[in-house]
Structures are given as structure tokens and as C-alpha cells.
Design an enzyme around this catalytic site. Structure first.
Site, short mmCIF file in Angstrom:
data_model
loop_
_atom_site.label_atom_id
_atom_site.label_comp_id
_atom_site.label_asym_id
_atom_site.label_seq_id
_atom_site.Cartn_x
_atom_site.Cartn_y
_atom_site.Cartn_z
N HIS A 70 -5.35 -1.94 3.01
CA HIS A 70 -4.32 -2.76 2.36
C HIS A 70 -4.86 -4.17 2.16
CE1 HIS A 70 -3.48 -3.30 6.76
NE2 HIS A 70 -3.56 -4.55 6.37
C1 T46 Z 1 -4.41 -6.05 9.18
C2 T46 Z 1 -5.20 -5.18 10.09
C3 T46 Z 1 -6.44 -5.85 10.59
C4 T46 Z 1 4.26 -4.44 13.36
O1 T46 Z 1 5.41 -4.02 13.59
N1 T46 Z 1 3.94 -5.73 13.67
C5 T46 Z 1 2.71 -6.25 13.43
O2 T46 Z 1 2.46 -7.43 13.72
C6 T46 Z 1 1.70 -5.39 12.86
C7 T46 Z 1 0.31 -5.91 12.58
C8 T46 Z 1 2.04 -4.10 12.57
N2 T46 Z 1 3.30 -3.63 12.82
C9 T46 Z 1 3.61 -2.23 12.56
C10 T46 Z 1 3.53 -1.79 11.11
C11 T46 Z 1 3.15 -0.33 11.22
O3 T46 Z 1 4.31 0.45 11.40
O4 T46 Z 1 2.65 -1.43 13.26
C12 T46 Z 1 2.33 -0.26 12.51
C13 T46 Z 1 0.84 -0.18 12.27
O5 T46 Z 1 0.46 -1.20 11.33
P1 T46 Z 1 -0.67 -0.96 10.23
O6 T46 Z 1 -0.64 0.44 9.78
O7 T46 Z 1 -0.50 -2.03 9.18
O8 T46 Z 1 -1.99 -1.23 11.10
P2 T46 Z 1 -3.46 -1.49 10.58
O9 T46 Z 1 -4.33 -1.48 11.77
O10 T46 Z 1 -3.80 -0.60 9.45
O11 T46 Z 1 -3.42 -2.99 9.99
C14 T46 Z 1 -3.22 -4.08 10.88
C15 T46 Z 1 -2.34 -5.14 10.23
O12 T46 Z 1 -1.10 -4.52 9.83
C16 T46 Z 1 -2.97 -5.76 9.03
O13 T46 Z 1 -2.26 -6.92 8.66
O14 T46 Z 1 -4.96 -6.87 8.47
O15 T46 Z 1 -4.47 -4.66 11.21
#
Ligand code: T46
Length: 136
Positions: free
Chosen positions: A54
Site C-alpha cells: 500500500h
Molecule cells: C505501513 C507498514 C510498514 C491498526 O489498527 N492500527 C495501526 O496503527 C496499524 C499500523 C494497523 N492497524 C490495523 C489495520 C489492519 O487491520 O492492523 C491491521 C494490520 O495492518 P496492515 O495490514 O496495514 O499492516 P502492514 O504491516 O501491511 O502495514 C503496516 C502499516 O499499516 C503501514 O502504514 O507502512 O506497516
């Protein structure tokens, strides 16, 4: 894909070491180039489960592998570069609007992320075609 591009912005960290070990301090307006609103970390990661895929419209972040390693890919819509995060000495400033992917986590990896904004799903662009339109 190579590293050391202008889209991979490395921060200068000062590691203070003595015979007890090492210490790195991250201060607002010094090492961290934005006001910090959120800190999170990724752990219990799997090498066959890449993350990210993303971009963010407004969010900026600093990413550091406190332990273990992963490959961070950054993409501005024209150029795609990678860097291995494999040391607490390496801090990458992920600027606004970059597509990011994280691959090849070691099982002991702990990735610290220091963010300029609170969590807001509306700031995410999770579709690569939409990202390419946004990046134009
Ligand atoms: C990024 C990379 C490096 C939350 O509720 N609060 C938060 O602060 C974050 C970061 C995520 N979430 C929730 C949203 C999703 O339901 O946690 C779940 C996993 O998030 P995501 O699929 O976006 O995780 P990554 O590792 O793909 O991405 C994260 C960050 O979202 C993103 O901003 O740059 O780590």
C-alpha cells in the site's frame, strides 16, 4: 532492483557505544524529521507472508529493524528500489506517497515504525493501479 536510490532516504543515527553495549536516541527535530503521533512495531513475522502493499497519501514514517531483518521495497510509481533492514543502525525515512512492501522477514524480526499521523484507513491506497494514478 537496486538500493541507494533517492527514494530510499537513510537517516543519520548516532550510536553511542561502550563496553556495556550500544544506545541510539531518536529525538524530535533531530533524527526524526516530523512530529511523532504514533509508534507501532511488527513482530512474530513469517518469511512467506510479505506485508505492506500500500501507499499513504499523507503519512510519513521512519522504519528500523530493531532485531532480525526484512527487505523493504519502496516504489514512487516510476522507480522501485529495495533495501535490507538488518541493523538497529539503519533507519529509513519513508516519505509521503510511496508504495511499500516488506518481504523475507526473519522469524526473529522486530520492525519499529515511527509515524507522523495517527492510524487512518482513509489515508491508505491499497490498490496498485489506484496508486499509479495518484503518483502521476
Ligand atoms: C505501513 C507498514 C510498514 C491498526 O489498527 N492500527 C495501526 O496503527 C496499524 C499500523 C494497523 N492497524 C490495523 C489495520 C489492519 O487491520 O492492523 C491491521 C494490520 O495492518 P496492515 O495490514 O496495514 O499492516 P502492514 O504491516 O501491511 O502495514 C503496516 C502499516 O499499516 C503501514 O502504514 O507502512 O506497516
Amino acid at each position: 532492483m537496486s538500493n541507494n536510490s533517492s527514494i530510499i532516504k537513510l537517516l543519520n543515527l548516532n550510536s553511542i557505544s561502550d563496553d556495556r553495549g550500544s544506545l541510539i536516541s531518536l529525538e524530535k527535530s533531530k533524527e526524526i524529521p516530523f512530529e511523532v503521533k504514533r509508534i507501532y512495531y511488527l513482530y512474530d513475522l513469517k518469511d512467506n507472508k510479505p506485508r505492506g502493499f500500500h501507499a499513504h497519501k499523507n503519512l510519513e514514517q521512519v522504519m528500523i529493524a530493531l532485531h532480525g531483518s526484512c527487505d523493504l521495497i519502496l516504489d514512487d510509481g516510476k522507480v522501485r528500489k529495495s533495501i535490507k533492514l538488518d541493523s538497529p543502525n539503519i533507519a529509513v525515512h519513508v516519505t509521503k506517497g510511496l508504495w511499500r512492501e516488506m518481504h523475507n522477514f526473519t522469524s526473529d524480526a522486530v520492525i519499529l515504525v515511527i509515524a507522523s499521523e495517527i492510524y487512518d484507513e482513509n489515508d491508505y491506497i491499497r490498490d496498485y493501479k489506484r496508486f499509479l494514478s495518484f503518483a502521476k
